[in-house]
Design a protein around this motif. Structure first.
Motif, short mmCIF file in Angstrom:
data_model
loop_
_atom_site.label_atom_id
_atom_site.label_comp_id
_atom_site.label_asym_id
_atom_site.label_seq_id
_atom_site.Cartn_x
_atom_site.Cartn_y
_atom_site.Cartn_z
N THR A 203 38.84 40.46 9.92
CA THR A 203 38.22 40.62 11.24
C THR A 203 38.10 39.32 12.03
O THR A 203 37.78 39.35 13.21
CB THR A 203 36.81 41.24 11.10
N VAL A 204 38.33 38.20 11.40
CA VAL A 204 38.19 36.90 12.07
C VAL A 204 39.55 36.42 12.55
O VAL A 204 40.56 36.56 11.85
CB VAL A 204 37.55 35.86 11.12
N TRP A 205 39.59 35.88 13.76
CA TRP A 205 40.85 35.39 14.34
C TRP A 205 41.32 34.13 13.63
O TRP A 205 40.65 33.10 13.66
CB TRP A 205 40.70 35.12 15.83
N HIS A 206 42.47 34.22 12.98
CA HIS A 206 43.12 33.07 12.36
C HIS A 206 44.60 33.02 12.75
O HIS A 206 45.41 32.44 12.03
CB HIS A 206 43.00 33.12 10.84
N GLY A 207 44.94 33.67 13.85
CA GLY A 207 46.33 33.71 14.28
C GLY A 207 47.13 34.81 13.62
O GLY A 207 48.37 34.84 13.74
N GLN A 208 46.44 35.73 12.92
CA GLN A 208 47.10 36.83 12.22
C GLN A 208 46.48 38.16 12.64
O GLN A 208 45.48 38.19 13.36
CB GLN A 208 46.96 36.65 10.70
N ASP A 209 47.09 39.26 12.18
CA ASP A 209 46.57 40.59 12.47
C ASP A 209 45.12 40.72 11.99
O ASP A 209 44.75 40.15 10.96
CB ASP A 209 47.40 41.67 11.76
N THR A 210 44.33 41.49 12.73
CA THR A 210 42.96 41.80 12.31
C THR A 210 42.76 43.31 12.39
O THR A 210 43.28 43.96 13.30
CB THR A 210 41.90 41.10 13.18
N TYR A 211 41.98 43.85 11.45
CA TYR A 211 41.75 45.30 11.41
C TYR A 211 40.34 45.60 10.92
O TYR A 211 39.80 44.88 10.09
CB TYR A 211 42.73 45.99 10.45
N ILE A 212 39.79 46.74 11.38
CA ILE A 212 38.54 47.26 10.84
C ILE A 212 38.47 48.78 10.89
O ILE A 212 37.59 49.39 10.27
CB ILE A 212 37.31 46.64 11.57
N GLN A 213 39.40 49.45 11.59
CA GLN A 213 39.42 50.91 11.62
C GLN A 213 40.78 51.47 11.23
O GLN A 213 41.05 52.67 11.39
CB GLN A 213 39.01 51.44 13.00
N LYS A 214 41.63 50.65 10.70
CA LYS A 214 43.03 51.02 10.48
C LYS A 214 43.21 52.22 9.57
O LYS A 214 44.08 53.06 9.80
CB LYS A 214 43.79 49.81 9.91
N THR A 215 42.38 52.34 8.52
CA THR A 215 42.61 53.41 7.55
C THR A 215 42.19 54.78 8.08
O THR A 215 42.47 55.80 7.45
CB THR A 215 41.87 53.14 6.22
N GLY A 216 41.52 54.81 9.23
CA GLY A 216 41.16 56.09 9.83
C GLY A 216 42.26 56.67 10.72
O GLY A 216 42.17 57.82 11.16
N ILE A 217 43.31 55.89 10.99
CA ILE A 217 44.38 56.32 11.90
C ILE A 217 45.17 57.48 11.30
O ILE A 217 45.55 57.44 10.13
CB ILE A 217 45.30 55.13 12.22
N ASN A 218 45.40 58.51 12.12
CA ASN A 218 46.21 59.64 11.65
C ASN A 218 47.39 59.98 12.55
O ASN A 218 48.16 60.88 12.24
CB ASN A 218 45.33 60.88 11.43
N ALA A 219 47.55 59.26 13.66
CA ALA A 219 48.72 59.47 14.51
C ALA A 219 48.95 58.22 15.36
O ALA A 219 48.01 57.57 15.81
CB ALA A 219 48.54 60.68 15.42
N ASP A 220 50.23 57.89 15.58
CA ASP A 220 50.64 56.74 16.40
C ASP A 220 51.13 57.26 17.73
O ASP A 220 52.09 58.04 17.79
CB ASP A 220 51.74 55.97 15.67
N LEU A 221 50.49 56.85 18.82
CA LEU A 221 50.84 57.32 20.16
C LEU A 221 51.72 56.34 20.93
O LEU A 221 52.09 56.61 22.07
CB LEU A 221 49.56 57.61 20.95
N GLY A 222 52.04 55.18 20.33
CA GLY A 222 52.97 54.27 20.94
C GLY A 222 52.34 53.14 21.73
O GLY A 222 51.12 52.96 21.76
N LEU A 223 53.21 52.35 22.36
CA LEU A 223 52.82 51.15 23.10
C LEU A 223 52.69 51.43 24.58
O LEU A 223 53.47 52.20 25.15
CB LEU A 223 53.85 50.05 22.87
N PHE A 224 51.73 50.74 25.21
CA PHE A 224 51.47 50.93 26.63
C PHE A 224 51.21 49.58 27.29
O PHE A 224 50.56 48.71 26.71
CB PHE A 224 50.28 51.86 26.85
N GLU A 225 51.71 49.43 28.49
CA GLU A 225 51.54 48.19 29.24
C GLU A 225 50.08 47.92 29.57
O GLU A 225 49.65 46.76 29.64
CB GLU A 225 52.36 48.27 30.52
#
Length: 257
Positions: free
Chosen positions: A172-194
């Motif tokens: 959860t702390v910014w170190h120049g890498q990915d951060t996550y805290i709700q990732k395992t709850g995801i059940n569908a990917d809706l894609g990228l948006f501007e």
């Protein structure tokens, strides 16, 4: 899509609003290096904007700033606005999460009303030619520490607004890498948006009519009170789960046995 598209304002990303311009100026963030700018904005949204539930997902960034609290989608909007105001390219990645991630925050008496699939998003930021996923800003440190203390021997948790397999040491702390805290709850990917505007033009939360009115005018305030109690260490027991609150206090505070 060029970086220009990932730097422009929108109705929701109103980083030219006086409040956001003033915040960036007062904090001196424009004098920092790009990675430090990301970290400053990220830390601000993580902990100075508390975890909580706004009236709607489509609040403008300046409105979220004025609220002083937010959840995944509204915090993402504010973070994106700050990043673009700091000249950092960013975009939105949309998902849905299973409603079980909100259990313990949504009162059990109305849990049945929550949509099974809840709109979710994180921010992707471009730094040194690569895209980095930012999701770990959703829970403020007070809520996270309370959950860690309530479940000291547990790493996997999908409830109370958290969805992680590393609860005791989450990314959860910014170190120049990915951060996550709700990732395992995801059940569908809706894609990228501007922008969040583009995301909500295509996707709306499945909460309409009376349920929407009840959420906006009553249930979310109840949820925010529960989050405040969790932040104080009063973490309610889930049905069939570990007890972390004295039953008599739990009944009085949360209204459930």
């Amino acid at each position: 899509m060029s970086d220009v598209a990932h730097l422009t304002p929108s109705t929701m990303l109103d980083f030219r609003s006086p409040a956001i311009v003033r915040l960036i100026s007062q904090r001196g963030w424009l004098g920092l290096r790009p990675s430090e700018r990301i970290g400053a904005a990220y830390d601000f949204v993580s902990n100075e904007i508390l975890f909580g539930y706004n009236m709607s997902d489509t609040r403008r960034a300046s409105q979220v700033l004025a609220d002083g609290y937010g959840q995944c989608n509204t915090k993402a909007t504010l973070l994106m606005a700050l990043l673009r105001g700091l000249g950092i390219p960013c975009r939105l990645h949309g998902f849905t999460i299973d409603k079980s991630l909100q259990r313990g925050v949504v009162p059990e008496l109305v849990y049945w009303m929550a949509p099974q699939n809840i709109l979710h998003s994180w921010v992707e930021v471009r730094l040194d030619g690569r895209w980095i996923n930012l999701e770990g800003f959703i829970l403020d440190n007070g809520v996270l520490v309370a959950l860690q203390a309530a479940f000291p021997g547990r790493n996997s948790l999908c409830a109370y607004g958290a969805g992680t397999d590393c609860l005791q040491s989450p990314q959860t702390v910014w170190h120049g890498q990915d951060t996550y805290i709700q990732k395992t709850g995801i059940n569908a990917d809706l894609g990228l948006f501007e922008s969040p505007d583009a995301f909500y033009a295509h996707h709306q939360q499945a909460l309409t009519g009376l349920r929407r009115w009840l959420y906006r005018n009553g249930i979310r305030h109840w949820m925010n009170r529960r989050v405040a109690l969790i932040r104080r260490g009063l973490v309610p027991k889930l049905p069939g789960g570990e007890a972390t609150l004295n039953p008599s206090i739990r009944k009085r505070v949360f209204g459930v046995e």
